[in-house]
Design a protein around this motif. Structure first.
Motif, mmCIF file in Angstrom:
data_model
loop_
_atom_site.group_PDB
_atom_site.id
_atom_site.type_symbol
_atom_site.label_atom_id
_atom_site.label_comp_id
_atom_site.label_asym_id
_atom_site.label_seq_id
_atom_site.Cartn_x
_atom_site.Cartn_y
_atom_site.Cartn_z
ATOM 1 N N ALA A 97 37.220 -18.437 27.954
ATOM 2 C CA ALA A 97 36.764 -17.724 26.752
ATOM 3 C C ALA A 97 37.259 -18.428 25.492
ATOM 4 O O ALA A 97 36.506 -18.594 24.527
ATOM 5 N N ALA A 98 38.505 -18.856 25.509
ATOM 6 C CA ALA A 98 39.064 -19.552 24.341
ATOM 7 C C ALA A 98 38.320 -20.863 24.102
ATOM 8 O O ALA A 98 38.038 -21.220 22.943
ATOM 9 N N ARG A 99 37.991 -21.584 25.152
ATOM 10 C CA ARG A 99 37.247 -22.842 24.999
ATOM 11 C C ARG A 99 35.856 -22.576 24.428
ATOM 12 O O ARG A 99 35.407 -23.271 23.523
ATOM 13 N N VAL A 100 35.167 -21.592 24.987
ATOM 14 C CA VAL A 100 33.826 -21.266 24.510
ATOM 15 C C VAL A 100 33.889 -20.873 23.034
ATOM 16 O O VAL A 100 33.092 -21.363 22.217
ATOM 17 N N ASP A 101 34.828 -20.016 22.669
ATOM 18 C CA ASP A 101 34.967 -19.597 21.268
ATOM 19 C C ASP A 101 35.201 -20.796 20.350
ATOM 20 O O ASP A 101 34.617 -20.887 19.267
ATOM 21 N N GLY A 102 36.044 -21.711 20.775
ATOM 22 C CA GLY A 102 36.323 -22.900 19.975
ATOM 23 C C GLY A 102 35.089 -23.774 19.787
ATOM 24 O O GLY A 102 34.832 -24.275 18.682
ATOM 25 N N PHE A 103 34.321 -23.951 20.843
ATOM 26 C CA PHE A 103 33.115 -24.780 20.733
ATOM 27 C C PHE A 103 32.036 -24.089 19.908
ATOM 28 O O PHE A 103 31.283 -24.749 19.194
ATOM 29 N N ILE A 104 31.960 -22.768 19.996
ATOM 30 C CA ILE A 104 31.004 -22.036 19.155
ATOM 31 C C ILE A 104 31.360 -22.244 17.685
ATOM 32 O O ILE A 104 30.496 -22.543 16.858
ATOM 33 N N GLU A 105 32.620 -22.114 17.362
ATOM 34 C CA GLU A 105 33.063 -22.311 15.983
ATOM 35 C C GLU A 105 32.755 -23.739 15.507
ATOM 36 O O GLU A 105 32.241 -23.940 14.404
ATOM 37 N N LEU A 106 33.065 -24.730 16.333
ATOM 38 C CA LEU A 106 32.785 -26.124 15.983
ATOM 39 C C LEU A 106 31.286 -26.343 15.791
ATOM 40 O O LEU A 106 30.854 -26.985 14.819
ATOM 41 N N SER A 107 30.471 -25.813 16.686
ATOM 42 C CA SER A 107 29.018 -25.971 16.581
ATOM 43 C C SER A 107 28.480 -25.349 15.309
ATOM 44 O O SER A 107 27.622 -25.924 14.638
ATOM 45 N N GLN A 108 28.975 -24.176 14.969
ATOM 46 C CA GLN A 108 28.519 -23.516 13.752
ATOM 47 C C GLN A 108 28.930 -24.300 12.513
ATOM 48 O O GLN A 108 28.173 -24.388 11.543
ATOM 49 N N MET A 109 30.117 -24.906 12.531
ATOM 50 C CA MET A 109 30.531 -25.749 11.410
ATOM 51 C C MET A 109 29.618 -26.961 11.297
ATOM 52 O O MET A 109 29.253 -27.380 10.201
ATOM 53 N N MET A 110 29.216 -27.520 12.434
ATOM 54 C CA MET A 110 28.338 -28.688 12.420
ATOM 55 C C MET A 110 26.936 -28.359 11.916
ATOM 56 O O MET A 110 26.215 -29.259 11.479
ATOM 57 N N ASP A 111 26.544 -27.099 11.980
ATOM 58 C CA ASP A 111 25.230 -26.683 11.490
ATOM 59 C C ASP A 111 25.194 -26.536 9.972
ATOM 60 O O ASP A 111 24.120 -26.416 9.396
ATOM 61 N N ALA A 112 26.342 -26.549 9.326
ATOM 62 C CA ALA A 112 26.388 -26.407 7.864
ATOM 63 C C ALA A 112 25.740 -27.623 7.203
ATOM 64 O O ALA A 112 25.854 -28.747 7.713
ATOM 65 N N PRO A 113 25.056 -27.404 6.088
ATOM 66 C CA PRO A 113 24.420 -28.532 5.392
ATOM 67 C C PRO A 113 25.431 -29.645 5.091
ATOM 68 O O PRO A 113 26.523 -29.396 4.591
ATOM 69 N N GLY A 114 25.061 -30.855 5.444
ATOM 70 C CA GLY A 114 25.892 -32.020 5.172
ATOM 71 C C GLY A 114 27.023 -32.249 6.146
ATOM 72 O O GLY A 114 27.709 -33.266 6.062
ATOM 73 N N ALA A 115 27.251 -31.339 7.069
ATOM 74 C CA ALA A 115 28.399 -31.451 7.976
ATOM 75 C C ALA A 115 28.266 -32.618 8.943
ATOM 76 O O ALA A 115 29.265 -33.154 9.401
ATOM 77 N N GLY A 116 27.058 -33.038 9.246
ATOM 78 C CA GLY A 116 26.867 -34.105 10.219
ATOM 79 C C GLY A 116 26.905 -35.506 9.643
ATOM 80 O O GLY A 116 26.874 -36.481 10.384
ATOM 81 N N VAL A 117 27.011 -35.607 8.338
ATOM 82 C CA VAL A 117 27.021 -36.926 7.708
ATOM 83 C C VAL A 117 28.254 -37.704 8.167
ATOM 84 O O VAL A 117 29.375 -37.211 8.110
ATOM 85 N N GLY A 118 28.013 -38.905 8.655
ATOM 86 C CA GLY A 118 29.100 -39.758 9.108
ATOM 87 C C GLY A 118 29.500 -39.565 10.559
ATOM 88 O O GLY A 118 30.309 -40.334 11.075
ATOM 89 N N LEU A 119 28.971 -38.549 11.212
ATOM 90 C CA LEU A 119 29.278 -38.340 12.627
ATOM 91 C C LEU A 119 28.393 -39.244 13.480
ATOM 92 O O LEU A 119 27.279 -39.576 13.092
ATOM 93 N N PRO A 120 28.867 -39.623 14.667
ATOM 94 C CA PRO A 120 27.991 -40.376 15.580
ATOM 95 C C PRO A 120 26.721 -39.575 15.844
ATOM 96 O O PRO A 120 26.752 -38.340 15.928
ATOM 97 N N GLU A 121 25.602 -40.286 15.977
ATOM 98 C CA GLU A 121 24.303 -39.630 16.101
ATOM 99 C C GLU A 121 24.224 -38.630 17.252
ATOM 100 O O GLU A 121 23.565 -37.609 17.150
ATOM 101 N N ASP A 122 24.906 -38.921 18.356
ATOM 102 C CA ASP A 122 24.795 -38.034 19.517
ATOM 103 C C ASP A 122 25.853 -36.934 19.555
ATOM 104 O O ASP A 122 25.873 -36.124 20.471
#
Length: 155
Positions: free
Chosen positions: A99-124
């Motif tokens: 549950a803790a792992r899933v919660d952490g990945f959900i939070e990370l995924s939601q942060m990555m969905d923010a406008p501009g959050a993916g700039v500079g990250l590897p494409e995949d």
């Protein structure tokens, strides 16, 4: 994606195609179908996350999300994806640890969905994180959810 967006490295149009919340329903349906087929073939209702990942990334079903499609198109090795991305967050862990792992990945995924959050990250990176998050969330729900437990006669 327009030429101007590509030249500016503006990934915002692609980001609108991808969102964890938007992809959850389609992913759930695809994973449930894969799980049902595997369970029917093996005679076991236990989640086999490795087999599901293999079928999903080998293209056994139509890609339920743009992220899965990108990973399939990149010819990502399903076993390698499982070993590197999922195994440590699933195998050998208890319910609260998962549950803790899933919660952490959900939070990370939601942060990555923010406008501009993916700039500079590897494409995949975003497709990997989104797909990993949805796989783990589905597996957790299937393993510990009330309806699934009732269906297995565990309650």
């Amino acid at each position: 994606m327009g030429l101007l967006s590509r030249l500016r490295h503006d990934d915002e149009p692609r980001r609108k195609e991808r969102s964890l919340a938007g992809d959850a329903r389609g992913m759930r349906a695809a994973l449930a179908a894969l799980h049902a087929e595997i369970a029917r073939a093996r005679g076991s209702a236990e989640v086999d996350l490795r087999a599901i990942v293999r079928d999903l990334l080998d293209g056994e079903v139509e890609a339920p999300t743009a992220d899965v499609a990108a990973l399939v198109l990149a010819d990502l090795d399903p076993d390698e994806f499982y070993e590197k991305e999922l195994k440590g967050s699933w195998e050998g862990l208890g319910e609260s640890q998962r549950a803790a792992r899933v919660d952490g990945f959900i939070e990370l995924s939601q942060m990555m969905d923010a406008p501009g959050a993916g700039v500079g990250l590897p494409e995949d990176m975003i497709p990997r994180v989104h797909t990993k998050t949805l796989l783990l969330a589905w597996a957790f729900d299937e393993t510990y959810g009330y309806i699934s437990a009732l269906g297995r006669g565990e309650t």
